[in-house]
Design a protein around this motif. Sequence first.
Motif, PDB file in Angstrom:
ATOM      1  N   GLY A  26       0.729  -1.260   0.000  1.00  0.00           N
ATOM      2  CA  GLY A  26       0.000   0.000   0.000  1.00  0.00           C
ATOM      3  C   GLY A  26       0.760   1.314   0.000  1.00  0.00           C
ATOM      4  O   GLY A  26       1.971   1.397  -0.058  1.00  0.00           O
ATOM      5  N   GLN A  27      -0.025   2.386   0.052  1.00  0.00           N
ATOM      6  CA  GLN A  27       0.492   3.741   0.018  1.00  0.00           C
ATOM      7  C   GLN A  27       1.127   4.122   1.332  1.00  0.00           C
ATOM      8  O   GLN A  27       0.537   3.934   2.389  1.00  0.00           O
ATOM      9  CB  GLN A  27      -0.675   4.717  -0.210  1.00  0.00           C
ATOM     10  N   LEU A  28       2.300   4.699   1.235  1.00  0.00           N
ATOM     11  CA  LEU A  28       2.885   5.241   2.444  1.00  0.00           C
ATOM     12  C   LEU A  28       2.397   6.668   2.617  1.00  0.00           C
ATOM     13  O   LEU A  28       2.207   7.392   1.642  1.00  0.00           O
ATOM     14  CB  LEU A  28       4.408   5.229   2.342  1.00  0.00           C
ATOM     15  N   PRO A  29       2.257   7.095   3.871  1.00  0.00           N
ATOM     16  CA  PRO A  29       1.769   8.463   4.078  1.00  0.00           C
ATOM     17  C   PRO A  29       2.793   9.488   3.585  1.00  0.00           C
ATOM     18  O   PRO A  29       3.976   9.224   3.521  1.00  0.00           O
ATOM     19  CB  PRO A  29       1.580   8.548   5.598  1.00  0.00           C
ATOM     20  N   ALA A  30       2.268  10.660   3.228  1.00  0.00           N
ATOM     21  CA  ALA A  30       3.129  11.709   2.708  1.00  0.00           C
ATOM     22  C   ALA A  30       3.604  12.583   3.850  1.00  0.00           C
ATOM     23  O   ALA A  30       2.942  12.717   4.874  1.00  0.00           O
ATOM     24  CB  ALA A  30       2.363  12.554   1.703  1.00  0.00           C
ATOM     25  N   VAL A  31       4.752  13.185   3.633  1.00  0.00           N
ATOM     26  CA  VAL A  31       5.296  14.094   4.637  1.00  0.00           C
ATOM     27  C   VAL A  31       6.164  15.103   3.903  1.00  0.00           C
ATOM     28  O   VAL A  31       6.662  14.840   2.815  1.00  0.00           O
ATOM     29  CB  VAL A  31       6.117  13.294   5.673  1.00  0.00           C
ATOM     30  N   ARG A  32       6.295  16.304   4.465  1.00  0.00           N
ATOM     31  CA  ARG A  32       7.200  17.293   3.870  1.00  0.00           C
ATOM     32  C   ARG A  32       8.506  17.211   4.607  1.00  0.00           C
ATOM     33  O   ARG A  32       8.519  17.005   5.820  1.00  0.00           O
ATOM     34  CB  ARG A  32       6.620  18.693   4.025  1.00  0.00           C
ATOM     35  N   THR A  33       9.594  17.380   3.891  1.00  0.00           N
ATOM     36  CA  THR A  33      10.888  17.282   4.566  1.00  0.00           C
ATOM     37  C   THR A  33      11.695  18.546   4.348  1.00  0.00           C
ATOM     38  O   THR A  33      11.679  19.152   3.287  1.00  0.00           O
ATOM     39  CB  THR A  33      11.717  16.101   4.026  1.00  0.00           C
ATOM     40  N   VAL A  34      12.362  18.942   5.395  1.00  0.00           N
ATOM     41  CA  VAL A  34      13.276  20.074   5.328  1.00  0.00           C
ATOM     42  C   VAL A  34      14.562  19.620   5.994  1.00  0.00           C
ATOM     43  O   VAL A  34      14.524  19.099   7.119  1.00  0.00           O
ATOM     44  CB  VAL A  34      12.715  21.289   6.091  1.00  0.00           C
ATOM     45  N   ALA A  35      15.683  19.824   5.316  1.00  0.00           N
ATOM     46  CA  ALA A  35      16.956  19.500   5.953  1.00  0.00           C
ATOM     47  C   ALA A  35      17.459  20.762   6.621  1.00  0.00           C
ATOM     48  O   ALA A  35      17.598  21.802   5.978  1.00  0.00           O
ATOM     49  CB  ALA A  35      17.952  18.990   4.913  1.00  0.00           C
ATOM     50  N   VAL A  36      17.709  20.676   7.916  1.00  0.00           N
ATOM     51  CA  VAL A  36      18.109  21.873   8.653  1.00  0.00           C
ATOM     52  C   VAL A  36      19.400  21.606   9.391  1.00  0.00           C
ATOM     53  O   VAL A  36      19.689  20.469   9.792  1.00  0.00           O
ATOM     54  CB  VAL A  36      17.009  22.311   9.642  1.00  0.00           C
ATOM     55  N   GLY A  37      20.134  22.687   9.559  1.00  0.00           N
ATOM     56  CA  GLY A  37      21.431  22.555  10.226  1.00  0.00           C
ATOM     57  C   GLY A  37      21.282  22.578  11.737  1.00  0.00           C
ATOM     58  O   GLY A  37      20.180  22.675  12.274  1.00  0.00           O
ATOM     59  N   PRO A  38      22.409  22.527  12.452  1.00  0.00           N
ATOM     60  CA  PRO A  38      22.360  22.548  13.909  1.00  0.00           C
ATOM     61  C   PRO A  38      21.756  23.837  14.409  1.00  0.00           C
ATOM     62  O   PRO A  38      21.887  24.878  13.774  1.00  0.00           O
ATOM     63  CB  PRO A  38      23.835  22.448  14.306  1.00  0.00           C
TER      64      PRO A  38
ATOM     65  N   ASN B  42       7.147  17.654  13.621  1.00  0.00           N
ATOM     66  CA  ASN B  42       6.282  18.710  14.126  1.00  0.00           C
ATOM     67  C   ASN B  42       5.017  18.094  14.714  1.00  0.00           C
ATOM     68  O   ASN B  42       4.733  16.903  14.551  1.00  0.00           O
ATOM     69  CB  ASN B  42       5.979  19.753  13.055  1.00  0.00           C
ATOM     70  N   GLN B  43       4.259  18.959  15.369  1.00  0.00           N
ATOM     71  CA  GLN B  43       3.104  18.487  16.122  1.00  0.00           C
ATOM     72  C   GLN B  43       2.097  17.792  15.224  1.00  0.00           C
ATOM     73  O   GLN B  43       1.473  16.806  15.619  1.00  0.00           O
ATOM     74  CB  GLN B  43       2.449  19.702  16.822  1.00  0.00           C
ATOM     75  N   ARG B  44       1.970  18.272  14.029  1.00  0.00           N
ATOM     76  CA  ARG B  44       0.994  17.676  13.098  1.00  0.00           C
ATOM     77  C   ARG B  44       1.352  16.228  12.820  1.00  0.00           C
ATOM     78  O   ARG B  44       0.475  15.381  12.739  1.00  0.00           O
ATOM     79  CB  ARG B  44       1.004  18.490  11.802  1.00  0.00           C
ATOM     80  N   PHE B  45       2.645  15.993  12.667  1.00  0.00           N
ATOM     81  CA  PHE B  45       3.103  14.630  12.415  1.00  0.00           C
ATOM     82  C   PHE B  45       2.732  13.736  13.588  1.00  0.00           C
ATOM     83  O   PHE B  45       2.273  12.608  13.415  1.00  0.00           O
ATOM     84  CB  PHE B  45       4.622  14.650  12.201  1.00  0.00           C
ATOM     85  N   VAL B  46       2.930  14.277  14.778  1.00  0.00           N
ATOM     86  CA  VAL B  46       2.601  13.492  15.968  1.00  0.00           C
ATOM     87  C   VAL B  46       1.106  13.219  16.022  1.00  0.00           C
ATOM     88  O   VAL B  46       0.672  12.103  16.296  1.00  0.00           O
ATOM     89  CB  VAL B  46       3.048  14.269  17.236  1.00  0.00           C
TER      90      VAL B  46
ATOM     91  N   ASP C  35       0.859  20.894   7.138  1.00  0.00           N
ATOM     92  CA  ASP C  35       1.430  19.597   6.768  1.00  0.00           C
ATOM     93  C   ASP C  35       2.228  18.993   7.895  1.00  0.00           C
ATOM     94  O   ASP C  35       2.809  19.722   8.704  1.00  0.00           O
ATOM     95  CB  ASP C  35       2.399  19.768   5.583  1.00  0.00           C
ATOM     96  N   PRO C  36       2.300  17.673   7.916  1.00  0.00           N
ATOM     97  CA  PRO C  36       3.278  17.033   8.808  1.00  0.00           C
ATOM     98  C   PRO C  36       4.665  17.243   8.223  1.00  0.00           C
ATOM     99  O   PRO C  36       4.863  17.100   7.016  1.00  0.00           O
ATOM    100  CB  PRO C  36       2.885  15.549   8.761  1.00  0.00           C
ATOM    101  N   VAL C  37       5.594  17.630   9.052  1.00  0.00           N
ATOM    102  CA  VAL C  37       6.930  17.957   8.574  1.00  0.00           C
ATOM    103  C   VAL C  37       7.979  17.179   9.356  1.00  0.00           C
ATOM    104  O   VAL C  37       7.889  17.042  10.584  1.00  0.00           O
ATOM    105  CB  VAL C  37       7.216  19.470   8.720  1.00  0.00           C
ATOM    106  N   LEU C  38       8.959  16.680   8.599  1.00  0.00           N
ATOM    107  CA  LEU C  38      10.115  16.065   9.231  1.00  0.00           C
ATOM    108  C   LEU C  38      11.309  16.983   9.010  1.00  0.00           C
ATOM    109  O   LEU C  38      11.594  17.382   7.888  1.00  0.00           O
ATOM    110  CB  LEU C  38      10.442  14.709   8.581  1.00  0.00           C
ATOM    111  N   TYR C  39      11.982  17.305  10.088  1.00  0.00           N
ATOM    112  CA  TYR C  39      13.198  18.106   9.965  1.00  0.00           C
ATOM    113  C   TYR C  39      14.387  17.146  10.003  1.00  0.00           C
ATOM    114  O   TYR C  39      14.669  16.522  11.021  1.00  0.00           O
ATOM    115  CB  TYR C  39      13.282  19.119  11.108  1.00  0.00           C
TER     116      TYR C  39
END
Lengths: 111, 877
Positions: free
Chosen positions: B594-606, B637-641, B687-691
């Motif tokens: 099946g489909q995996l859920p979508a998420v937005r990703t941002v690569a962030v530094g320290p 982020n909270q939305r992801f949770v 959106d749910p976001v992964l940093y």
Amino acid sequence: MGKSDASELLPGTLELLILKALVAGPIHGYGIAQHLKAVSDDVLQVGESSLYPALQRLLLKGWVKGEWGASENNRRARFYTLTAAGKKQLTVERREFDRLMLAIHKVLNTA
Amino acid sequence: MRELLRRTWYLLRRRDHDEEVAEELELHRALTQQALEADGLAANAAALATRRAMGNDVSARQRARDVWVAPWLQDIGSDIKFAVRMLMRDRWLAFTAILALAVGSGVNTAMFAIFNAYCLAGVPIAHAGRVIHVATRDLRQQERGMSFADIEDLRTIGLTSVTGLASFSGESASLGSEGRAPDRVFRSAISANGFAVAGVTPLLGRDFRADDDRPGAPPTVILGEQIWRTRFDAQPSVIGSAVTVNGVAATVIGVMPAGFRFPNRADLWQPLRVMTGIDVQARDVRVLGAFGRLNDDASVARAQVEFETVSRRLAVAYPATNTDIQIFAEPINRQYNADITQPAWAAFVTIGVLVLLIAWANVANLLLSRSMSRSREMAVRASLGATRRRVVRQLLVESGLIGLLGALAGLGVARIGLLLWTRATPDFAIPNSGFTLDPVVLAVFAVMSCTTAFVFGLAPALTISKTDVNRTLKDGGRGVHGPASRKWTIAFLTIQLAVTVLLLINVSTALRRANDLERIDRIIDPTPLMTASLALPAERYQTAAARLVFHDRLTRAIAGIGEVTSFTVATSLPVSGAPQQEVEIDGSGSGAAGQLPAVRTVAVGPHYLATVGQPLLRGRDFDDRDGTAGQDSVVVNQRFVELHYPASDPLGQRVRVRRDRSAPFSAWMTIVGVTPTVRQRPVPDLDPVLYLPFRAQVPATAAVIARSTGNPGALSAQLRAAVQTIDPDLPLYQMATLEQAIAEASFSGRLGFRLLLVIAGVAAGLSFIGLYAVMTHAVMQRTAEFGVRLAFGARPWQLGGMVAWRVAAQAGAGLIAGLLLSTAWSRLFGETGTVIRLDVSTVASVTLLIAIAASLASLIPVRRAVRVDPMTSLRQD
């Protein structure tokens, strides 16, 4: 004698007659009507409802000009005189009229 | 001609002239009578005879008048005079009708001008249809600009379909000159042939020459007309003077014409090479915009074919950088115009039309009411000999006059509206051509206003001119307009109110959404943050390790800047968008099938969260170790949770991502922190976001973010210098404060909202004025009826109640129709951004609003009804 209404004349003829009447000198509307009646032996009797509109037309075209003065009975009257353009127009219209009359004459006299 | 002058002179002294003719006629009559008396008639006999012969002088006077002004013209003149008089008598009604038309057509014209500026007008350069926008697309259909090397090759290869190819870039810069503080401007760096390709010549001075764009050429700058006016007082002596751009001295060589800000809303232009290192940029650094002019006999399609051929050749010659890179061309207006097929614009246009409908319904109603009260007048006219045509003509002149005045006033409204709009729009959002009143549009709306009034005046005109003279005169003109006209009035009012309700619901929804977003956006305070983008070329930074070295050196260099308290990098700025990936939650078992859920990703530094000011809800921020081997951490982020860990603690759980089904998974990452939800995309959805940790992949393109103690704008020079010390050939792009960046990204949403607010207000105002006007008129119509009722023992408050009930019923009908309309609307536009929320609180608040407004509208009519004095009303007959 039946009254010849100006509307029975060929269009433009009344203006021609008025222009001719003004050659002698300044004259007011009533005077023009009297003059025409007298000279034509009572045939041409121009009513005021044709005369004054015709005079206005002549004023508009600039062939006559009007000046207010005193009439015989000391009342105010507008006296009309020919302008230079009017004199020229008289000659033109006279010629036109003669041409037209000649044409009609020819038609009537052909078999 | 002199005749015309005489006619004009006549017009000026018409009355005197008429009296002169009357005097002449009077003299003529007197002299005629005198002559008859001289002939022997008695005085009174002579007088009688004269009168009989000459009759009334009216006809003579009229014919004299007809010599100077054609009769039909006189008729129209008197029609207009009479129309004005009638309108003055009923001046509140006329005023309301004119106001309704003015607002309706004015608002519409303004809206169309805005729509035109964004979607239709295109770029203000000569023959914009022959200019193409050139860019690249990669395998994933992602669009990017051109690279310097590729453009040079395109030029040397020699294209047959394109006569000139120009490239440009742009960024915020500071302009300094003697005697004034520096200004923040937008500087466009453009190739020397840029203006020539665009077909524009400078207003003053000269264009760039090829020499100006050589390495080592003395720096030059061409100013935009607005800067020239505001900063240099439009002095021609500015040519040849020295200014500084970003601290570098340059000579002003020209000024561009007013309104020209192509290609990227530039305030001033400099040659392309002012961007140090642009000409030695790697072939895969594709940040330049490009445009070209088609040959006279070429088409976009032919240019496209040529570009495809060149792309293939470049892919063969430079496989490392150009494989699968497609250069393409499209008409430049498609690039610059907003997409009109976007549903937001469709909704925009629809709303404009709706407001116009309201205005028209208003006018129709008002004209109808008016005609109802004039049936007796028409009957009298008919009995005096007026033909039906004459009566209808008179009425049409009246409504035409309303239309004309409404159109003229509408012009003023449109002008003012556009002025206010331009003032309220931030500079970057004003399209290249500005908001202007297109004369074609103006003409169309003027004609529309006039014909509206004409058309809506026609029906009542035809109806009442048909009156049965006898009946109308007998029963006082009351019974003529029966249920038919009432039905129209009710229909028009209901339409108006329904549309108003729809707009109010739209506004209410938008308000709530804006409020929610505001609350969320306020989590980050963007004021002390400065951002800029950089792209590390693959040739010099081939590995992640090499890029890491650069970033470490950069961090150290920037830490040396006094005002910077904190510094980080990110692949996307807040609200500016982010790529989408698929996420697999460890232990959720959704991996294989099946489909995996979508998420937005941002690569962030320290220290990203600390720098940006995003608080931590749980866990910790990234530090220098995250992303290095063995330290695969991620912050969510909270939305992801909310979506994936509703009941459990996310800290310590593992996730991994992949771009799509065809891509491999990343390594498993451990959740180490949770932050509140911040808008990542400039849309209302959260959106749910992964940093992700920057150090894991060290992407080549990233934005640097610096937190300043003072004004972040002041950091730009220092940031640039810091980068130059590490790599002198690496420019910083798109330097802007975070505030500016977010404002730019989220602008269109706010634009739509503001427009909606204005329009809903206008519509509501129009509707209620219409409701009030019609109700007042209705009460006036029924005065006699009320008198009779009072005489039969009704109480004044009962009359008031009747009127109030009428108003309430009408408002209620409008409300229900409006709610139905809203349901239809949400079905039609539901999938797109203009969804409306039809929940209880929205409906309740709109109902309340309508109720209040209807009550206000009914105040005066009710008062009138209550005040009816039976004696006067019955005597009114």
